[in-house]
Write a protein that holds these residues in place. Structure first.
Motif, mmCIF file in Angstrom:
data_model
loop_
_atom_site.group_PDB
_atom_site.id
_atom_site.type_symbol
_atom_site.label_atom_id
_atom_site.label_comp_id
_atom_site.label_asym_id
_atom_site.label_seq_id
_atom_site.Cartn_x
_atom_site.Cartn_y
_atom_site.Cartn_z
ATOM 1 N N ASP A 157 56.858 3.990 28.010
ATOM 2 C CA ASP A 157 56.709 3.857 27.072
ATOM 3 C C ASP A 157 54.827 4.122 26.349
ATOM 4 O O ASP A 157 54.476 3.254 27.894
ATOM 5 N N TYR A 178 60.711 -4.453 14.774
ATOM 6 C CA TYR A 178 62.085 -4.159 15.006
ATOM 7 C C TYR A 178 62.850 -4.951 16.632
ATOM 8 O O TYR A 178 64.355 -4.951 15.939
ATOM 9 N N SER A 195 66.783 6.125 23.905
ATOM 10 C CA SER A 195 67.418 5.806 22.862
ATOM 11 C C SER A 195 66.156 5.250 21.367
ATOM 12 O O SER A 195 65.851 4.445 21.584
ATOM 13 N N PHE A 196 66.609 6.413 20.507
ATOM 14 C CA PHE A 196 65.628 6.116 19.342
ATOM 15 C C PHE A 196 64.491 5.518 19.317
ATOM 16 O O PHE A 196 63.419 5.569 18.573
ATOM 17 N N ASN A 220 51.459 7.716 27.050
ATOM 18 C CA ASN A 220 51.426 8.507 25.510
ATOM 19 C C ASN A 220 53.244 9.919 25.625
ATOM 20 O O ASN A 220 52.388 10.599 26.216
ATOM 21 N N LEU A 221 54.339 10.329 25.371
ATOM 22 C CA LEU A 221 55.094 10.685 25.273
ATOM 23 C C LEU A 221 54.462 12.450 24.561
ATOM 24 O O LEU A 221 54.838 13.393 24.736
ATOM 25 N N ARG A 270 74.401 0.352 16.912
ATOM 26 C CA ARG A 270 74.240 0.783 17.780
ATOM 27 C C ARG A 270 75.485 0.581 19.338
ATOM 28 O O ARG A 270 75.135 1.079 20.461
ATOM 29 N N ASN A 287 52.710 7.354 13.804
ATOM 30 C CA ASN A 287 52.998 6.316 14.781
ATOM 31 C C ASN A 287 52.492 5.095 14.801
ATOM 32 O O ASN A 287 51.890 4.826 15.136
ATOM 33 N N GLY A 317 60.501 6.137 26.349
ATOM 34 C CA GLY A 317 60.359 5.046 25.019
ATOM 35 C C GLY A 317 61.497 3.672 25.323
ATOM 36 O O GLY A 317 62.636 3.575 24.527
HETATM 37 C C1 SAM Z 1 62.834 2.297 18.266
HETATM 38 S S1 SAM Z 1 62.120 1.938 19.469
HETATM 39 C C2 SAM Z 1 63.121 2.333 20.907
HETATM 40 C C3 SAM Z 1 63.140 1.269 22.048
HETATM 41 C C4 SAM Z 1 64.047 1.282 23.098
HETATM 42 N N1 SAM Z 1 64.151 2.329 23.476
HETATM 43 C C5 SAM Z 1 65.252 0.847 22.114
HETATM 44 O O1 SAM Z 1 66.164 1.166 22.005
HETATM 45 O O2 SAM Z 1 65.373 -0.210 21.804
HETATM 46 C C6 SAM Z 1 60.716 3.491 20.013
HETATM 47 C C7 SAM Z 1 60.265 3.169 20.908
HETATM 48 O O3 SAM Z 1 59.426 4.366 21.404
HETATM 49 C C8 SAM Z 1 58.548 4.279 21.695
HETATM 50 N N2 SAM Z 1 57.701 5.718 21.520
HETATM 51 C C9 SAM Z 1 57.254 6.169 20.346
HETATM 52 N N3 SAM Z 1 56.459 7.129 20.616
HETATM 53 C C10 SAM Z 1 56.241 6.973 21.453
HETATM 54 C C11 SAM Z 1 55.415 8.038 22.117
HETATM 55 N N4 SAM Z 1 54.832 8.759 21.464
HETATM 56 N N5 SAM Z 1 54.935 7.336 23.330
HETATM 57 C C12 SAM Z 1 55.808 6.562 24.169
HETATM 58 N N6 SAM Z 1 56.219 5.640 23.798
HETATM 59 C C13 SAM Z 1 56.539 6.423 22.360
HETATM 60 C C14 SAM Z 1 58.325 3.065 20.635
HETATM 61 O O4 SAM Z 1 56.903 2.179 21.698
HETATM 62 C C15 SAM Z 1 59.325 2.359 20.690
HETATM 63 O O5 SAM Z 1 59.169 1.408 22.045
#
Ligand code: SAM
Length: 212
Positions: A73, A18, A115-116, A98-99, A28, A7, A50
């Motif tokens: 996040d 990003y 989202s995503f 941390n999810l 999107r 990750n 996230g």
């Molecule tokens: C592609 S970005 C999307 C961000 C936002 N939701 C958007 O649509 O623009 C993915 C997000 O998921 C978060 N993320 C990924 N793995 C995570 C985890 N294990 N725990 C918390 N957040 C996580 C990343 O830090 C990031 O902010």
């Protein structure tokens, strides 16, 4: 490290890359517009999982200004970006978590949005998180997950990547893509009602369900 557990989102370079192209991801805006339709009028508390820089939460709160929100996040650079966006707004609480780990006590919500983000968790954790989300929803509350799901074939996967400006060599190794049907099935098993895919373009899909 188990390859499945890669990750990169705690890397500030990954986040910067990003955020620079976030507005350019094909279609999107359509998915986000579809998601907005499913947030109930009477929503008072929103949880964004996230949240990144809070992009989706800001869109939802523009439509539902009379709400309070929790934005979760784990990425320092994303948390800083969310802080920059919402810092002065006392109705948004930004939580570092941390999810990969069970959600902390955050109270109950009328809408859980994402989202995503959830596709960065291993499949077992995705399923467990969906169960935790159900437990956090008030009666009538909704879960709206605009998500990156897997394609049914490598050819379709590569076509999708090409359309969003990536290749198999450059795609995000943090992705742990899972098919749409499995995830809809999990939501139904957990007890969500009105479960459906409300919008889809190739690997981008809006999954929604409601707590009856
Ligand atoms: C592609 S970005 C999307 C961000 C936002 N939701 C958007 O649509 O623009 C993915 C997000 O998921 C978060 N993320 C990924 N793995 C995570 C985890 N294990 N725990 C918390 N957040 C996580 C990343 O830090 C990031 O902010």
């Amino acid at each position: 490290m188990n390859e499945n557990a890669v990750n990169l989102w705690t890397s500030s370079e990954h986040v910067k890359d990003y955020l620079q192209r976030a507005d350019l991801i094909a279609h999107r805006g359509e998915g986000e517009a579809a998601l907005l339709e499913f947030v109930p009028e009477e929503t008072r508390r929103i949880l964004d999982l996230g949240t990144g820089d809070g992009r989706l939460l800001a869109l939802v709160r523009a439509q539902h200004p009379d709400t309070e929100a929790v934005a979760v996040d784990f990425s320092p650079a994303m948390l800083a970006a969310a802080q920059k966006r919402f810092g002065a707004d006392g109705s948004v609480r930004i939580v570092e978590h941390n999810l990969d780990e069970p959600l902390p006590a955050l109270g109950k919500f009328d809408a859980v949005i994402s989202s995503f983000a959830i596709h960065h968790l291993v499949h077992e954790r995705k399923q467990a998180l969906y169960g935790e989300i159900f437990g956090l929803l008030n009666t009538g509350g909704v879960f709206c997950n605009l998500e990156h799901v897997s394609s049914p074939s490598q050819q379709l996967h590569e076509e999708f990547l090409q359309r969003i400006g990536f290749t198999v060599e450059t795609e995000d190794p943090s992705n742990k893509l899972l098919d749409l049907e499995t995830q809809l099935g999990w939501l139904r098993q957990i007890g969500f009602i009105d479960v459906d895919c409300q919008w889809k373009w190739r690997e981008l899909a809006l999954l929604t369900g409601r707590r009856g």
